[in-house]
Design an enzyme around this catalytic site. Structure first.
Site, mmCIF file in Angstrom:
data_model
loop_
_atom_site.group_PDB
_atom_site.id
_atom_site.type_symbol
_atom_site.label_atom_id
_atom_site.label_comp_id
_atom_site.label_asym_id
_atom_site.label_seq_id
_atom_site.Cartn_x
_atom_site.Cartn_y
_atom_site.Cartn_z
ATOM 1 N N ASP A 126 -9.963 -0.086 -24.427
ATOM 2 C CA ASP A 126 -10.396 -0.135 -23.037
ATOM 3 C C ASP A 126 -10.300 1.229 -22.375
ATOM 4 O O ASP A 126 -9.530 2.100 -22.802
ATOM 5 C CB ASP A 126 -9.531 -1.120 -22.237
ATOM 6 N N PRO A 151 0.818 -1.222 0.000
ATOM 7 C CA PRO A 151 0.000 0.000 0.000
ATOM 8 C C PRO A 151 0.843 1.260 0.000
ATOM 9 O O PRO A 151 0.330 2.358 -0.231
ATOM 10 C CB PRO A 151 -0.831 -0.129 1.286
ATOM 11 N N GLU A 205 2.801 -7.704 9.392
ATOM 12 C CA GLU A 205 3.109 -6.272 9.434
ATOM 13 C C GLU A 205 4.005 -5.837 8.281
ATOM 14 O O GLU A 205 4.549 -4.734 8.292
ATOM 15 C CB GLU A 205 3.780 -5.918 10.778
ATOM 16 N N ARG A 262 -3.167 -9.199 -20.455
ATOM 17 C CA ARG A 262 -4.118 -8.903 -21.528
ATOM 18 C C ARG A 262 -3.546 -7.916 -22.550
ATOM 19 O O ARG A 262 -4.117 -7.734 -23.620
ATOM 20 C CB ARG A 262 -5.434 -8.392 -20.948
#
Length: 246
Positions: A169, A89, A116, A154
């Protein structure tokens, strides 16, 4: 293209690698993919992959030794150095542009964390870059790794049935994709736009471009700041402003 995912839960990838687009890409020989349990690279009898953090605190931290051994083992199998990605993150946001960049790399190793997180020395000395799929925290890096592998795969030539699909897309052009319709032409009184039945390809292309601009302007106006817009595009956006209720 080769993907090696380092994870404590390789069974999570069984269905992912054996279904849909990934399955076809692997069967065609366009993609090689494996989920490697880095617990297999421990050397103690308890197969320990984590330990308490120095300095105290809650939770457990993934040890560096098994991860370094796993990556170094995978590196020995290729002459071209793979790029090592950490699912985190704290990483840079994963975008279509980043997917396109990574699709040119022949070998990617993706690290999936738990607990963690990783010992900082993994970040500093093993990983080439950190990737985040959004500003939220998940239990582990497996789902982000699947997202990254899918979005890159893809883009590879031959993976999709229609080679132009990826080009059209959302985000590939810097804009959101235009609305799509299929048969029947009328459903419960809702008709598709007449232009799509006209057979005039230039008019259809123009309608699609305008609808792509309209949808982006309504839903993700921030994308317009970096989109490659023509003077005609900009003139159309001005008309959208005029349509706004006063």
């Amino acid at each position: 293209m080769r993907f090696d995912v380092l994870t404590l839960f390789p069974e999570m990838f069984t269905g992912f690698f054996s279904s849909s687009i990934m399955k076809r890409a692997i069967e065609k020989g366009l993609v090689t993919a494996s989920a490697v349990n880095f617990r297999d690279y421990t050397t103690d009898k308890h197969r320990t992959v984590d330990d308490t953090p120095y300095g105290g605190g809650s939770g457990m931290v993934l040890k560096p030794e098994p991860l370094f051994r796993a990556v170094e083992d995978l590196r020995r199998e290729k002459t071209e150095a793979p790029r090592v990605l950490m699912m985190s993150p704290q990483g840079q946001p994963f975008t279509q542009k980043k997917a396109e960049e990574l699709s040119t790399v022949s070998h990617l190793i993706l690290l999936c964390g738990h607990y963690e997180g990783f010992d900082e020395r993994v970040r500093e000395h093993l990983v080439d870059e950190e990737i985040s799929i959004g500003d939220y925290v998940l239990t582990g890096g497996e789902l982000p790794a699947m997202v990254v592998v899918d979005s890159i795969s893809r883009l590879l030539p031959g993976v999709l049935g229609n080679e132009s699909s990826a080009d059209e897309d959302s985000f590939s052009t810097g804009l959101l994709e235009y609305p799509q319709y299929t048969r029947p032409a009328e459903f419960r009184g809702w008709k598709i736009p007449d232009v799509l039945l006209s057979g005039h390809h230039r008019q259809i292309d123009e309608w699609r471009r305008q609808e792509s601009l309209r949808r982006t302007w309504k839903r993700r106006p921030d994308l317009l700041d970096s989109a490659n817009l023509t003077e005609k595009d900009r003139a159309f956006l001005v008309t959208l402003l005029d349509e706004e209720p006063s």
